[in-house]
Design a protein around this motif. Structure first.
Motif, PDB file in Angstrom:
ATOM      1  N   SER A 135     -30.568 -13.692   0.475  1.00 41.83           N
ATOM      2  CA  SER A 135     -31.141 -14.058  -0.743  1.00 41.83           C
ATOM      3  C   SER A 135     -32.392 -14.568  -0.695  1.00 41.83           C
ATOM      4  O   SER A 135     -32.798 -15.049   0.306  1.00 41.83           O
ATOM      5  CB  SER A 135     -30.190 -15.055  -1.436  1.00 41.83           C
ATOM      6  N   GLN A 136     -33.308 -14.192  -1.484  1.00 43.31           N
ATOM      7  CA  GLN A 136     -34.434 -14.921  -1.401  1.00 43.31           C
ATOM      8  C   GLN A 136     -34.846 -14.923  -2.918  1.00 43.31           C
ATOM      9  O   GLN A 136     -35.015 -14.637  -3.769  1.00 43.31           O
ATOM     10  CB  GLN A 136     -35.535 -13.470  -0.887  1.00 43.31           C
ATOM     11  N   GLY A 137     -35.791 -16.155  -2.960  1.00 40.04           N
ATOM     12  CA  GLY A 137     -36.540 -16.637  -4.160  1.00 40.04           C
ATOM     13  C   GLY A 137     -37.620 -15.639  -4.562  1.00 40.04           C
ATOM     14  O   GLY A 137     -38.596 -15.476  -3.595  1.00 40.04           O
ATOM     15  N   ILE A 138     -37.961 -15.455  -5.752  1.00 44.28           N
ATOM     16  CA  ILE A 138     -39.048 -14.685  -6.334  1.00 44.28           C
ATOM     17  C   ILE A 138     -39.320 -15.036  -7.637  1.00 44.28           C
ATOM     18  O   ILE A 138     -38.623 -15.482  -8.351  1.00 44.28           O
ATOM     19  CB  ILE A 138     -38.534 -13.123  -6.281  1.00 44.28           C
ATOM     20  N   GLY A 139     -40.771 -14.817  -7.836  1.00 38.04           N
ATOM     21  CA  GLY A 139     -41.226 -15.142  -9.247  1.00 38.04           C
ATOM     22  C   GLY A 139     -42.002 -14.048  -9.500  1.00 38.04           C
ATOM     23  O   GLY A 139     -42.518 -12.861  -8.941  1.00 38.04           O
ATOM     24  N   ALA A 140     -42.385 -13.960 -10.830  1.00 33.08           N
ATOM     25  CA  ALA A 140     -43.308 -12.707 -11.376  1.00 33.08           C
ATOM     26  C   ALA A 140     -43.815 -13.007 -12.793  1.00 33.08           C
ATOM     27  O   ALA A 140     -43.468 -13.896 -13.509  1.00 33.08           O
ATOM     28  CB  ALA A 140     -42.283 -11.467 -11.810  1.00 33.08           C
ATOM     29  N   TRP A 141     -45.081 -12.492 -12.965  1.00 32.60           N
ATOM     30  CA  TRP A 141     -45.799 -12.672 -14.434  1.00 32.60           C
ATOM     31  C   TRP A 141     -45.707 -11.371 -14.999  1.00 32.60           C
ATOM     32  O   TRP A 141     -46.044 -10.182 -14.556  1.00 32.60           O
ATOM     33  CB  TRP A 141     -47.260 -13.019 -14.221  1.00 32.60           C
ATOM     34  N   ILE A 142     -45.157 -11.448 -16.299  1.00 31.45           N
ATOM     35  CA  ILE A 142     -44.887  -9.699 -17.077  1.00 31.45           C
ATOM     36  C   ILE A 142     -45.439 -10.155 -18.386  1.00 31.45           C
ATOM     37  O   ILE A 142     -45.188 -11.125 -19.137  1.00 31.45           O
ATOM     38  CB  ILE A 142     -43.336  -9.854 -17.125  1.00 31.45           C
ATOM     39  N   PRO A 143     -46.464  -9.506 -18.453  1.00 27.90           N
ATOM     40  CA  PRO A 143     -47.169  -9.760 -19.872  1.00 27.90           C
ATOM     41  C   PRO A 143     -46.422  -9.222 -20.977  1.00 27.90           C
ATOM     42  O   PRO A 143     -45.646  -8.435 -20.884  1.00 27.90           O
ATOM     43  CB  PRO A 143     -48.543  -8.760 -19.593  1.00 27.90           C
TER      44      PRO A 143
ATOM     45  N   VAL B 279     -54.244  -5.726 -18.987  1.00 28.19           N
ATOM     46  CA  VAL B 279     -53.860  -7.101 -18.335  1.00 28.19           C
ATOM     47  C   VAL B 279     -52.639  -6.776 -17.422  1.00 28.19           C
ATOM     48  O   VAL B 279     -51.821  -5.809 -17.865  1.00 28.19           O
ATOM     49  CB  VAL B 279     -53.286  -8.018 -19.641  1.00 28.19           C
ATOM     50  N   ARG B 280     -52.634  -6.978 -16.131  1.00 27.33           N
ATOM     51  CA  ARG B 280     -51.625  -6.735 -15.237  1.00 27.33           C
ATOM     52  C   ARG B 280     -50.943  -7.772 -14.854  1.00 27.33           C
ATOM     53  O   ARG B 280     -51.295  -8.871 -14.734  1.00 27.33           O
ATOM     54  CB  ARG B 280     -51.979  -5.959 -14.152  1.00 27.33           C
ATOM     55  N   GLY B 281     -49.545  -7.957 -14.716  1.00 21.46           N
ATOM     56  CA  GLY B 281     -48.858  -8.865 -14.127  1.00 21.46           C
ATOM     57  C   GLY B 281     -48.251  -8.259 -12.755  1.00 21.46           C
ATOM     58  O   GLY B 281     -49.015  -7.639 -12.145  1.00 21.46           O
ATOM     59  N   GLY B 282     -47.149  -8.996 -12.190  1.00 19.01           N
ATOM     60  CA  GLY B 282     -46.907  -8.504 -10.721  1.00 19.01           C
ATOM     61  C   GLY B 282     -45.776  -9.769 -10.225  1.00 19.01           C
ATOM     62  O   GLY B 282     -45.718 -10.892 -10.751  1.00 19.01           O
ATOM     63  N   LEU B 283     -45.348  -9.309  -9.096  1.00 17.63           N
ATOM     64  CA  LEU B 283     -44.644 -10.340  -8.371  1.00 17.63           C
ATOM     65  C   LEU B 283     -45.356 -11.372  -7.663  1.00 17.63           C
ATOM     66  O   LEU B 283     -46.544 -11.196  -7.299  1.00 17.63           O
ATOM     67  CB  LEU B 283     -43.644  -9.653  -7.306  1.00 17.63           C
ATOM     68  N   THR B 284     -44.887 -12.395  -7.443  1.00 25.16           N
ATOM     69  CA  THR B 284     -45.670 -13.456  -6.789  1.00 25.16           C
ATOM     70  C   THR B 284     -45.422 -13.581  -5.333  1.00 25.16           C
ATOM     71  O   THR B 284     -46.090 -14.399  -4.474  1.00 25.16           O
ATOM     72  CB  THR B 284     -45.061 -15.104  -7.349  1.00 25.16           C
ATOM     73  N   ALA B 285     -44.699 -12.749  -4.723  1.00 22.96           N
ATOM     74  CA  ALA B 285     -44.332 -12.835  -3.241  1.00 22.96           C
ATOM     75  C   ALA B 285     -44.224 -11.206  -2.937  1.00 22.96           C
ATOM     76  O   ALA B 285     -43.790 -10.522  -3.613  1.00 22.96           O
ATOM     77  CB  ALA B 285     -43.458 -13.549  -2.883  1.00 22.96           C
ATOM     78  N   LYS B 286     -44.500 -10.877  -1.737  1.00 21.18           N
ATOM     79  CA  LYS B 286     -44.017  -9.723  -1.173  1.00 21.18           C
ATOM     80  C   LYS B 286     -42.622  -9.549  -0.803  1.00 21.18           C
ATOM     81  O   LYS B 286     -42.000 -10.573  -0.067  1.00 21.18           O
ATOM     82  CB  LYS B 286     -44.870  -9.169   0.080  1.00 21.18           C
TER      83      LYS B 286
ATOM     84  N   ILE C  55     -44.848 -13.773 -19.703  1.00 20.61           N
ATOM     85  CA  ILE C  55     -43.654 -14.515 -19.358  1.00 20.61           C
ATOM     86  C   ILE C  55     -43.567 -14.647 -17.833  1.00 20.61           C
ATOM     87  O   ILE C  55     -43.981 -13.910 -16.961  1.00 20.61           O
ATOM     88  CB  ILE C  55     -42.462 -13.719 -19.605  1.00 20.61           C
ATOM     89  N   ASN C  56     -43.500 -16.132 -17.597  1.00 22.80           N
ATOM     90  CA  ASN C  56     -43.300 -16.375 -15.890  1.00 22.80           C
ATOM     91  C   ASN C  56     -41.633 -16.348 -15.622  1.00 22.80           C
ATOM     92  O   ASN C  56     -40.959 -17.235 -16.271  1.00 22.80           O
ATOM     93  CB  ASN C  56     -43.827 -17.745 -15.674  1.00 22.80           C
ATOM     94  N   GLU C  57     -41.333 -15.238 -14.891  1.00 27.54           N
ATOM     95  CA  GLU C  57     -39.995 -15.050 -14.605  1.00 27.54           C
ATOM     96  C   GLU C  57     -39.769 -15.651 -13.145  1.00 27.54           C
ATOM     97  O   GLU C  57     -40.343 -15.305 -12.240  1.00 27.54           O
ATOM     98  CB  GLU C  57     -39.637 -13.790 -14.717  1.00 27.54           C
ATOM     99  N   LYS C  58     -38.719 -16.639 -12.877  1.00 27.60           N
ATOM    100  CA  LYS C  58     -38.404 -17.000 -11.588  1.00 27.60           C
ATOM    101  C   LYS C  58     -36.820 -16.836 -11.368  1.00 27.60           C
ATOM    102  O   LYS C  58     -36.047 -17.079 -12.227  1.00 27.60           O
ATOM    103  CB  LYS C  58     -38.741 -18.387 -11.415  1.00 27.60           C
TER     104      LYS C  58
END
Length: 270
Positions: free
Chosen positions: A247-255, A155-162, A218-221
């Motif tokens: 500054s830049q908005g960013i999100g991530a999925w973290i298992p 199971v892998r998570g990751g950032l929602t944008a580059k 966890i959905n981190e924003k």
């Protein structure tokens, strides 16, 4: 004289009440800081049962050295990036009588300086990882079914944008999410084949039973702040100046590591 006595009594009351109020305020702040995600009853810890030993994510906040503590306080932009702090920890600028006339500006590069968390929310069914099934349509009594992992699942998570320096950003987001949730988080986790959990579900007679397993995450924003970092030396004085701040908005999925969310369904038809 009367109004002076009244003023004195008022000041005494204020001073006696102030420490209590300050203490209560500190308690409230600490409670907010330590507020953690509540794990629902259908989400179980499988750390002991997991046939694949996941490495423990140990990402403590890197303590700045005495030099680093002093120098990051001179920056007008908050610096939390562990990799930048590590580089500053390894830096030493010695004072000497010959440094009185020294003038130097050293460019340290463009860095993600800090991450500000805006929202941290769990998704208990982030990814389906397993299905256990039993056909009890010919049975006359309940049949007990329990979880057995059919095949190894990554199971892998990751950032929602580059973003630039994504590994630094991932590390800061992981640290902040772990602090807020108090959960074992990792961008990569594995559930080994043959992992079992002795938590039984009853499949009624004349029914099919399906036990689904999901990996939670966890959905981190939030917002990451970048800047060009300069070390400025003027004689014996040293400071950090940050230029071109963005500054830049960013999100991530973290298992959530070594946890499974279960869902059970009994039905007459497949």
């Amino acid at each position: 004289m009367k109004w002076q006595r009244i003023l004195l009594v008022f000041l005494l009351i204020l001073l006696s009440a102030s420490p209590s109020a300050m203490a209560n305020n500190k308690v409230d702040q600490s409670v907010k800081k330590m507020e953690q995600v509540k794990i629902p009853s259908h989400v179980l810890d499988i750390a002991k049962e997991n046939t694949y030993p996941n490495p423990t994510q140990d990402l403590p906040y890197l303590q700045p050295s005495e030099f680093t503590q002093k120098i990051i306080k001179t920056s007008k932009v908050k610096i939390e990036n562990p990799n930048l702090i590590r580089m500053l920890n390894e830096t030493s600028v010695n004072n000497s009588p010959f440094s009185l006339g020294l003038r130097a500006t050293i460019y340290l590069g463009e860095w993600p300086l800090n991450y500000d968390s805006i929202e941290t929310a769990p998704n208990w069914q982030y990814q389906k990882i397993n299905t256990n099934y039993f056909d009890n349509r010919g049975g006359k009594t309940n049949y007990k079914i329990h979880y057995v992992q059919e095949s190894q699942k990554a199971v892998r998570g990751g950032l929602t944008a580059k973003v630039a320096k994504s590994e630094d950003v991932r590390k800061m987001m992981l640290l902040k999410a772990m602090e807020k949730t108090q959960l074992p988080l990792s961008f990569d986790t594995i559930i080994g084949a043959g992992t079992k959990k002795d938590h039984y579900y009853n499949v009624p007679a004349k029914r099919l039973g399906y036990l689904y397993g999901y990996a939670p995450a966890i959905n981190e924003k939030g917002k990451v702040t970048y800047g060009e970092v300069y070390l400025v030396l003027k004689g014996t004085k040293k400071k950090i100046i940050v230029k071109n701040v963005t500054s830049q908005g960013i999100g991530a999925w973290i298992p959530v590591q070594d946890h499974i969310s279960f869902g059970f369904r009994a039905t007459e038809h497949p």
